[in-house]
Design a protein around this motif. Structure first.
Motif, mmCIF file in Angstrom:
data_model
loop_
_atom_site.group_PDB
_atom_site.id
_atom_site.type_symbol
_atom_site.label_atom_id
_atom_site.label_comp_id
_atom_site.label_asym_id
_atom_site.label_seq_id
_atom_site.Cartn_x
_atom_site.Cartn_y
_atom_site.Cartn_z
ATOM 1 N N ASN A 168 0.852 -1.182 0.000
ATOM 2 C CA ASN A 168 0.000 0.000 0.000
ATOM 3 C C ASN A 168 0.888 1.233 0.000
ATOM 4 O OD1 ASN A 168 -3.114 -0.332 0.406
ATOM 5 N ND2 ASN A 168 -2.202 -1.925 1.666
ATOM 6 N N VAL A 169 0.557 2.199 -0.852
ATOM 7 C CA VAL A 169 1.263 3.476 -0.907
ATOM 8 C C VAL A 169 0.222 4.549 -0.616
ATOM 9 C CG1 VAL A 169 2.653 5.035 -2.310
ATOM 10 C CG2 VAL A 169 2.871 2.554 -2.593
ATOM 11 N N GLN A 170 0.385 5.287 0.486
ATOM 12 C CA GLN A 170 -0.660 6.169 0.990
ATOM 13 C C GLN A 170 -0.099 7.521 1.419
ATOM 14 O OE1 GLN A 170 -1.627 3.355 4.064
ATOM 15 N NE2 GLN A 170 -3.511 2.736 3.044
ATOM 16 N N PRO A 171 -0.375 8.570 0.670
ATOM 17 C CA PRO A 171 0.038 9.911 1.105
ATOM 18 C C PRO A 171 -0.814 10.391 2.275
ATOM 19 C CG PRO A 171 -0.384 9.809 -1.278
ATOM 20 C CD PRO A 171 -0.964 8.571 -0.669
ATOM 21 N N ASN A 172 -0.329 11.390 2.988
ATOM 22 C CA ASN A 172 -1.112 12.137 3.992
ATOM 23 C C ASN A 172 -1.659 11.260 5.116
ATOM 24 O OD1 ASN A 172 -0.819 14.462 2.268
ATOM 25 N ND2 ASN A 172 -2.522 13.679 1.046
ATOM 26 N N MET A 173 -0.789 10.491 5.723
ATOM 27 C CA MET A 173 -1.206 9.601 6.808
ATOM 28 C C MET A 173 -0.734 10.073 8.177
ATOM 29 S SD MET A 173 -2.962 7.166 5.399
ATOM 30 C CE MET A 173 -2.957 5.815 6.566
ATOM 31 N N SER A 174 -0.291 11.308 8.285
ATOM 32 C CA SER A 174 0.273 11.808 9.549
ATOM 33 C C SER A 174 -0.715 11.746 10.700
ATOM 34 C CB SER A 174 0.762 13.251 9.378
ATOM 35 O OG SER A 174 1.838 13.316 8.465
ATOM 36 N N ASP A 175 -2.007 11.928 10.411
ATOM 37 C CA ASP A 175 -2.966 12.008 11.498
ATOM 38 C C ASP A 175 -3.204 10.671 12.192
ATOM 39 O OD1 ASP A 175 -4.097 11.158 9.126
ATOM 40 O OD2 ASP A 175 -6.081 11.932 9.597
ATOM 41 N N VAL A 176 -2.736 9.571 11.602
ATOM 42 C CA VAL A 176 -2.862 8.269 12.269
ATOM 43 C C VAL A 176 -1.489 7.649 12.544
ATOM 44 C CG1 VAL A 176 -5.160 7.749 11.392
ATOM 45 C CG2 VAL A 176 -3.159 7.124 10.032
#
Length: 430
Positions: free
Chosen positions: A336-344
């Motif tokens: 899985n390649v997922q941008p913008n995951m800082s909040d978790v």
């Protein structure tokens, strides 16, 4: 079974009474749609790792035995008298009467659970009916009806569920899309386009994707151009889970399953579901995730020498897999390649996390496979950059998570998985 807006290998289908039973039912509503839905199978660890509260950011893999579906097209009914249950919820009765259409000229504005049970029994072939349960159209959760049916060859659970999907939406598409056989074990899946433009999927699979029991699950899912959504499910046991297999196969053949799912009476049930004034009226734009084909190609380019790629995934956004063979047996590699995951980030990277000089966090795990294939192990390397760009890659000691292990360990080592996840190539994709 009732419509599921999300999966399958967890305990989706259970009794539909209030309290704990309804909580379990909500799990079933949860794939689909996915399967979900459908139908699609979601790895629980991947979900947890992705942060389940992420909503559209979660890049889910296809669900297994899709449970959401939809029906359209008019039908001249199958035999049976309309049987309305008594107050105890359980009875033995034999369907009799002429074969007449169930649909009426004047649409109903609502249906009770008892009325839905009566419609289902009316539309099933002649046979004996046992316990039944249902929910009408004026309740908070989508309506459904389920009966225990016996055509003389053994008891079987048969259920029908109703909902709406936005025409042209991702949910509508996935509802009538067959799952990937690398990710989901099943015998048959056929999608056809009906003359009125509706799409119908007939799926023949198993209640447990890992085949830990012989309970078969066959479904018919149909979506009309208006977004009317009907799902029919049947099992070769008196209950979807927790009941012994009572017959070799579910009672309805593929043609009968199609006929039941496309009964015109069901469309009126969908139309009677109250419309949520806050619900969107147009399909949202497609997720802006990274193209799955590019992810798959990049994954293949990063594989070590000496492994042959024998299969790879299609264009699902952000998610990809490759099945490789190094001469010692097949091994599934997924990513899985997922941008913008800082909040978790705090949910994903806890004890055991390594922080690199540039701030990138890395954690590796070795644990049993999530989906229960005999002897399956899963090795994972999970990474997140300082801007929340996440890459997580896992390898298994089988060519599929739902089949038995074919080798002692995955084809890639933990070190090789770590190198793939940390590659600078992923930045070029998003």
């Amino acid at each position: 079974m009732p419509v599921d807006d999300r999966h399958h290998d967890h305990d989706r289908y259970h009794d539909h009474h209030r309290g704990d039973d309804e909580d379990r039912f909500e799990e079933r509503l949860g794939e689909a749609l996915r399967q979900a839905g459908g139908a699609y199978e979601t790895d629980r660890r991947a979900l947890v790792a992705a942060g389940a509260t992420r909503g559209h950011r979660l890049l889910l893999r296809r669900r297994a035995a899709v449970v959401a579906g939809v029906a359209s097209v008019a039908l001249v009914g199958l035999g049976g008298a309309l049987l309305v249950p008594g107050g105890d919820g359980g009875r033995q009765s034999v369907a009799t009467g002429a074969k007449t259409p169930v649909a009426s000229a004047t649409p109903k504005t609502s249906y009770t659970g008892d009325q839905l049970i009566g419609l289902l029994e009316k539309l099933l072939p002649r046979g004996e009916f046992g316990s039944a349960e249902a929910r009408g159209t004026n309740e908070k959760l989508p309506p459904y009806a389920q009966v225990v049916y016996n055509d003389g060859k053994g008891k079987a659970a048969v259920a029908v569920g109703f909902n709406r999907v936005l025409p042209g939406s991702e949910q509508a598409r996935q509802t009538v899309e067959c799952p990937d056989k690398v990710l989901t074990l099943y015998d048959s899946c056929v999608v056809t386009r009906l003359p009125d433009g509706s799409a119908l999927k007939i799926f023949q699979g198993y209640e447990y994707p890992d085949r830990r029991a012989d309970t078969k699950l066959w479904t018919a899912d149909l979506v009309t151009p208006k977004g009317q959504h009907v799902n029919v499910s049947e099992w070769n046991a008196a209950a979807e889970k927790g009941a012994p297999v009572s017959r070799a196969e579910p009672p309805l053949s593929t043609p009968r399953l199609k006929t039941l799912a496309t009964a015109g009476a069901w469309l009126g049930v969908v139309d009677a579901i109250p419309v949520d004034p806050k619900a969107p009226t147009a399909a949202p734009a497609q997720p802006s995730g990274i193209d799955g084909s590019a992810v798959a190609s990049t994954l293949v380019s990063l594989l070590p020498k000496g492994v042959e790629v024998v299969a790879k995934s299609g264009p699902d956004s952000g998610y990809a897999y490759a099945v490789v063979d190094d001469g010692k047996g097949r091994s599934l590699i997924q990513i899985n390649v997922q941008p913008n995951m800082s909040d978790v980030e705090h949910q994903l990277f806890g004890a055991g996390t390594e922080t690199l000089a540039d701030g990138t966090k890395v954690i590796t795990r070795q644990e049993p496979g999530e989906k229960g294939g005999a002897g399956i192990v899963m090795w994972t390397a999970d990474t997140i950059r300082t801007d929340g760009f996440r890459v997580v890659v896992s390898a298994f000691n089988s060519g599929s998570q739902v089949t038995a292990a074919t080798r002692t360990a995955p084809a890639l080592t933990a070190k090789q998985l770590r190198a793939i996840a940390l590659s600078a190539k992923w930045r070029g994709l998003g």
